[in-house]
Design a protein around this motif. Structure first.
Motif, PDB file in Angstrom:
ATOM      1  N   ALA A 189       0.832  -1.203   0.000  1.00 19.74           N
ATOM      2  CA  ALA A 189       0.000   0.000   0.000  1.00 19.74           C
ATOM      3  C   ALA A 189       0.868   1.256   0.000  1.00 19.74           C
ATOM      4  N   MET A 190       1.930   1.243   0.798  1.00 21.62           N
ATOM      5  CA  MET A 190       2.832   2.389   0.835  1.00 21.62           C
ATOM      6  C   MET A 190       3.523   2.591  -0.511  1.00 21.62           C
ATOM      7  N   ASN A 191       3.860   1.501  -1.174  1.00 27.14           N
ATOM      8  CA  ASN A 191       4.482   1.620  -2.504  1.00 27.14           C
ATOM      9  C   ASN A 191       3.532   2.292  -3.490  1.00 27.14           C
ATOM     10  N   ARG A 192       2.248   1.932  -3.415  1.00 21.17           N
ATOM     11  CA  ARG A 192       1.268   2.564  -4.308  1.00 21.17           C
ATOM     12  C   ARG A 192       1.138   4.053  -3.989  1.00 21.17           C
ATOM     13  N   ILE A 193       1.123   4.378  -2.726  1.00 18.35           N
ATOM     14  CA  ILE A 193       1.005   5.786  -2.330  1.00 18.35           C
ATOM     15  C   ILE A 193       2.240   6.575  -2.749  1.00 18.35           C
ATOM     16  N   ASN A 194       3.410   6.011  -2.526  1.00 20.73           N
ATOM     17  CA  ASN A 194       4.640   6.710  -2.907  1.00 20.73           C
ATOM     18  C   ASN A 194       4.737   6.921  -4.414  1.00 20.73           C
ATOM     19  N   ARG A 195       4.128   6.037  -5.171  1.00 21.01           N
ATOM     20  CA  ARG A 195       4.155   6.162  -6.622  1.00 21.01           C
ATOM     21  C   ARG A 195       3.121   7.179  -7.121  1.00 21.01           C
ATOM     22  N   LEU A 196       1.925   7.161  -6.528  1.00 23.99           N
ATOM     23  CA  LEU A 196       0.819   7.965  -7.034  1.00 23.99           C
ATOM     24  C   LEU A 196       0.597   9.272  -6.269  1.00 23.99           C
ATOM     25  N   ALA A 197       1.050   9.308  -5.007  1.00 27.52           N
ATOM     26  CA  ALA A 197       0.870  10.522  -4.203  1.00 27.52           C
ATOM     27  C   ALA A 197       2.052  10.695  -3.265  1.00 27.52           C
ATOM     28  N   PRO A 198       3.248  10.882  -3.810  1.00 27.81           N
ATOM     29  CA  PRO A 198       4.462  10.904  -2.975  1.00 27.81           C
ATOM     30  C   PRO A 198       4.489  12.027  -1.954  1.00 27.81           C
ATOM     31  N   ASP A 199       3.782  13.121  -2.197  1.00 25.56           N
ATOM     32  CA  ASP A 199       3.817  14.252  -1.278  1.00 25.56           C
ATOM     33  C   ASP A 199       3.089  13.980   0.032  1.00 25.56           C
ATOM     34  N   LEU A 200       2.302  12.914   0.109  1.00 21.74           N
ATOM     35  CA  LEU A 200       1.579  12.622   1.337  1.00 21.74           C
ATOM     36  C   LEU A 200       2.494  12.118   2.443  1.00 21.74           C
ATOM     37  N   ALA A 201       3.622  11.564   2.066  1.00 20.40           N
ATOM     38  CA  ALA A 201       4.503  10.922   3.043  1.00 20.40           C
ATOM     39  C   ALA A 201       5.101  11.894   4.045  1.00 20.40           C
ATOM     40  N   ASN A 202       5.213  13.179   3.707  1.00 17.41           N
ATOM     41  CA  ASN A 202       5.911  14.132   4.571  1.00 17.41           C
ATOM     42  C   ASN A 202       4.984  15.145   5.236  1.00 17.41           C
ATOM     43  N   HIS A 203       3.700  14.831   5.305  1.00 21.43           N
ATOM     44  CA  HIS A 203       2.732  15.736   5.903  1.00 21.43           C
ATOM     45  C   HIS A 203       1.817  14.968   6.860  1.00 21.43           C
ATOM     46  N   ARG A 204       1.169  15.726   7.727  1.00 24.88           N
ATOM     47  CA  ARG A 204       0.045  15.152   8.459  1.00 24.88           C
ATOM     48  C   ARG A 204      -1.090  14.984   7.461  1.00 24.88           C
ATOM     49  N   VAL A 205      -1.601  13.774   7.350  1.00 29.76           N
ATOM     50  CA  VAL A 205      -2.696  13.501   6.408  1.00 29.76           C
ATOM     51  C   VAL A 205      -3.992  13.356   7.195  1.00 29.76           C
ATOM     52  N   ILE A 206      -4.960  14.188   6.840  1.00 26.39           N
ATOM     53  CA  ILE A 206      -6.304  14.102   7.400  1.00 26.39           C
ATOM     54  C   ILE A 206      -7.196  13.523   6.313  1.00 26.39           C
ATOM     55  N   LEU A 207      -7.740  12.357   6.551  1.00 27.73           N
ATOM     56  CA  LEU A 207      -8.617  11.704   5.569  1.00 27.73           C
ATOM     57  C   LEU A 207     -10.060  11.933   5.972  1.00 27.73           C
ATOM     58  N   TYR A 208     -10.819  12.584   5.099  1.00 28.89           N
ATOM     59  CA  TYR A 208     -12.243  12.811   5.333  1.00 28.89           C
ATOM     60  C   TYR A 208     -13.016  11.837   4.461  1.00 28.89           C
ATOM     61  N   ALA A 209     -13.682  10.879   5.100  1.00 28.81           N
ATOM     62  CA  ALA A 209     -14.369   9.805   4.369  1.00 28.81           C
ATOM     63  C   ALA A 209     -15.781   9.619   4.915  1.00 28.81           C
ATOM     64  N   PRO A 210     -16.716  10.467   4.510  1.00 32.17           N
ATOM     65  CA  PRO A 210     -18.104  10.318   4.968  1.00 32.17           C
ATOM     66  C   PRO A 210     -18.771   9.109   4.322  1.00 32.17           C
ATOM     67  N   THR A 211     -19.827   8.636   4.946  1.00 28.77           N
ATOM     68  CA  THR A 211     -20.510   7.450   4.457  1.00 28.77           C
ATOM     69  C   THR A 211     -21.420   7.763   3.274  1.00 28.77           C
ATOM     70  N   TYR A 212     -21.867   6.702   2.653  1.00 27.75           N
ATOM     71  CA  TYR A 212     -22.819   6.796   1.545  1.00 27.75           C
ATOM     72  C   TYR A 212     -24.166   7.289   2.043  1.00 27.75           C
ATOM     73  N   ARG A 213     -24.814   8.131   1.265  1.00 27.08           N
ATOM     74  CA  ARG A 213     -26.158   8.611   1.582  1.00 27.08           C
ATOM     75  C   ARG A 213     -27.138   8.128   0.516  1.00 27.08           C
ATOM     76  N   ASP A 214     -28.326   7.731   0.951  1.00 24.07           N
ATOM     77  CA  ASP A 214     -29.346   7.284   0.003  1.00 24.07           C
ATOM     78  C   ASP A 214     -29.723   8.381  -0.981  1.00 24.07           C
ATOM     79  N   SER A 215     -29.534   9.641  -0.576  1.00 24.30           N
ATOM     80  CA  SER A 215     -29.893  10.757  -1.456  1.00 24.30           C
ATOM     81  C   SER A 215     -28.967  10.859  -2.660  1.00 24.30           C
ATOM     82  N   MET A 216     -27.815  10.123  -2.587  1.00 23.54           N
ATOM     83  CA  MET A 216     -26.843  10.129  -3.684  1.00 23.54           C
ATOM     84  C   MET A 216     -26.287  11.524  -3.954  1.00 23.54           C
ATOM     85  N   THR A 217     -26.240  12.365  -2.907  1.00 20.77           N
ATOM     86  CA  THR A 217     -25.673  13.700  -3.045  1.00 20.77           C
ATOM     87  C   THR A 217     -24.634  13.911  -1.956  1.00 20.77           C
TER      88      THR A 217
END
Length: 384
Positions: A200-228
Motif C-alpha cells: 500500500a505504501m508503494n502505491r502511495i509513494n508512486r501515485l501521491a508521494p507528497d503525502l509521506a511528509n505531511h500530516r494527512v487528514i482523511l475525510y471519508a463520509p458514508t454513503y447517503r441514500d440521497s446520492m448527493t
C-alpha cells in the motif's frame, strides 16, 4: 418485476432440488472486491473433489479479472433471466455458498440440500442500522417484509468478528444467536500484514508521494441514500484548520462524480486521489474523519492509527433515518462532533485516540488469522 423474478428463482431452484451431479462447486457471490485474499486461500485449500466459482456483480469486474488471472472461474451475474436459468442450477448443486452482501434472489431460492449458505459481511462492524433496525423496513408492505425475512433466513452461518456484531445481525435480521460464527473477518487480515502495508505504501509513494511528509487528514463520509454530497464552506474551513496538513477527501464510489466537481473549487491543501483506494490511504492517515462509515473499524486496527473523529452534523436526523446502533455513545472511541467549529477545534487539538475498548468490542477476533480460521472451518465442513 421483483415478484416475478423471485417466483422464477423459486421455480427453477425447485426443479433442480433433487438433481444429482458429481460436480459440486463452492460458490462465492461477490459484490465487494475487498476479500480477494480469502477467495484465493479458499480455492487453494478446497478438497480435491471441489472447485470454486465466483459469481460477481459488474461493479467489481476489475477484481474478478484479477481472480481469473489466478485460475479462478468467474461469472458475471445480474438479477435477470439469464442468471435464473444458468446460475441458479449451479447454486443448487453446491454444498457451500458464501455471500458478501444481501442478495434479493435468495428470498426465492429453495435452500439447496446439505448446503450451507454463509454470510461474509463486507464490514467489521456497524454504526448505522439496517434490516429490521432500519425504520423504513417497518413501513414496507407485509409482502416486502416477508421477502426480506426469507433472505435473512437463508443464511445458515454469519461469520462475525465480535459478539457485538453477532448481536447486530441477531437483532437486524431476526435470526438465532446460534448462527453466529465467531471467527473474525478475513478481509481484516490485511491490516496486520507487513507485506500488505508495504504494498500500500508503494502505491502511495508512486501515485501521491507528497503525502509521506505531511500530516494527512482523511475525510471519508458514508454513503447517503440521497446520492448527493455537499462540502460546505464551513466544513472546508474546519478541515484545513491545520495549515501543515494535507486533507484528502474520499467519497463512496457511487459519489465519485462529486470528487471531480470539488477538486476544481478547493485549495491545494484539499486533495482527491481517485486512483487510490480508501484502504490504501489509511496507511498514511494520521487523523480519520468520518461519520457513520465502517471504515472506522478498519482504521482502528492499524498500528499507526493516531486519531479518529466522528463528524455527525446530521446526527439527530440520522438517528431517525436510517438509525444508529443502540448505545453507540458507550462504544464510540471519541465523542461525536456536530458543528464545524467543534470539528475545527478537534483537528487543531490533535489528541490521540485510545482504541483499546473499541477494538475489544468490535474487533475481538480480528487478529490477522481470520482467513486461516474461516477456510479451515468450512473446508472441514466439506470433508465431513
Amino acid at each position: 418485476m421483483k415478484v416475478i423474478y423471485i417466483w422464477l428463482v423459486r421455480l427453477i431452484s425447485a426443479l433442480n432440488y433433487f438433481r444429482k451431479s458429481r460436480v459440486q462447486p463452492v460458490i462465492y457471490l461477490m459484490s465487494f472486491g475487498n476479500n480477494l485474499k480469502f477467495i484465493l486461500a479458499l480455492a487453494a485449500q478446497l478438497p480435491a473433489n471441489q472447485h470454486l466459482v465466483v459469481y460477481y456483480r459488474p461493479d467489481v469486474e476489475v477484481e474478478a479479472t484479477r481472480l481469473a488471472a489466478y485460475g479462478i472461474q468467474v461469472v458475471v451475474f445480474r438479477d435477470n433471466l439469464h442468471f435464473v436459468f444458468t446460475g441458479v442450477p449451479v447454486l443448487m448443486r453446491s454444498h457451500l455458498i458464501f455471500c458478501d452482501n444481501y442478495y434479493a434472489f435468495l428470498g426465492g431460492l429453495k435452500h439447496p440440500r446439505r448446503a450451507k449458505i454463509v454470510q461474509l459481511w463486507h464490514a467489521n462492524g456497524a454504526i448505522k442500522r439496517f434490516g429490521w433496525g432500519d425504520p423504513k423496513t417497518k413501513t414496507r408492505s407485509k409482502a416486502d417484509q416477508r421477502r426480506f425475512q426469507n433472505v435473512y433466513n437463508q443464511f445458515d452461518d454469519y461469520v462475525v468478528a465480535s459478539d457485538a456484531m453477532g448481536t447486530v445481525f441477531e437483532d437486524s435480521y431476526h435470526v438465532p444467536r446460534s448462527r453466529m460464527k465467531l471467527l473474525g473477518y478475513p478481509r481484516s487480515d490485511r491490516f496486520f500484514s507487513t507485506q500488505w502495508q508495504q504494498a500500500a505504501m508503494n502505491r502511495i509513494n508512486r501515485l501521491a508521494p507528497d503525502l509521506a511528509n505531511h500530516r494527512v487528514i482523511l475525510y471519508a463520509p458514508t454513503y447517503r441514500d440521497s446520492m448527493t454530497f455537499e462540502l460546505t464552506a464551513e466544513v472546508k474551513q474546519a478541515l484545513v484548520a491545520d495549515s501543515n496538513a494535507i486533507v484528502v477527501v474520499k467519497l463512496h464510489p457511487l459519489l465519485q462524480k462529486y470528487e471531480q466537481e470539488f477538486s476544481q473549487v478547493t485549495t491545494a491543501q484539499v486533495r482527491f486521489y481517485p486512483q487510490l483506494s480508501t484502504t490504501d490511504l489509511l496507511m498514511v492517515t494520521e487523523t480519520l474523519i468520518t461519520d457513520y462509515s465502517s471504515i472506522a473499524f478498519d482504521y482502528s486496527l492499524l498500528p499507526h492509527a493516531h486519531s479518529l473523529l466522528f463528524y455527525m452534523a446530521d446526527l439527530e436526523a440520522y438517528q431517525q433515518n436510517p438509525g444508529i446502533q443502540t448505545n453507540y455513545l458507550q462504544w464510540l472511541p471519541t465523542t461525536p462532533l456536530t458543528t464545524p467549529e467543534a470539528l475545527k477545534k478537534a483537528i487543531l487539538a490533535d489528541q490521540p485516540t485510545d482504541f483499546t475498548q473499541f477494538n475489544h468490542y468490535w474487533n475481538t477476533y480480528n487478529d490477522g488469522y481470520a482467513t486461516q480460521r474461516v477456510v479451515q472451518y468450512y473446508c472441514h465442513y466439506l470433508e465431513s
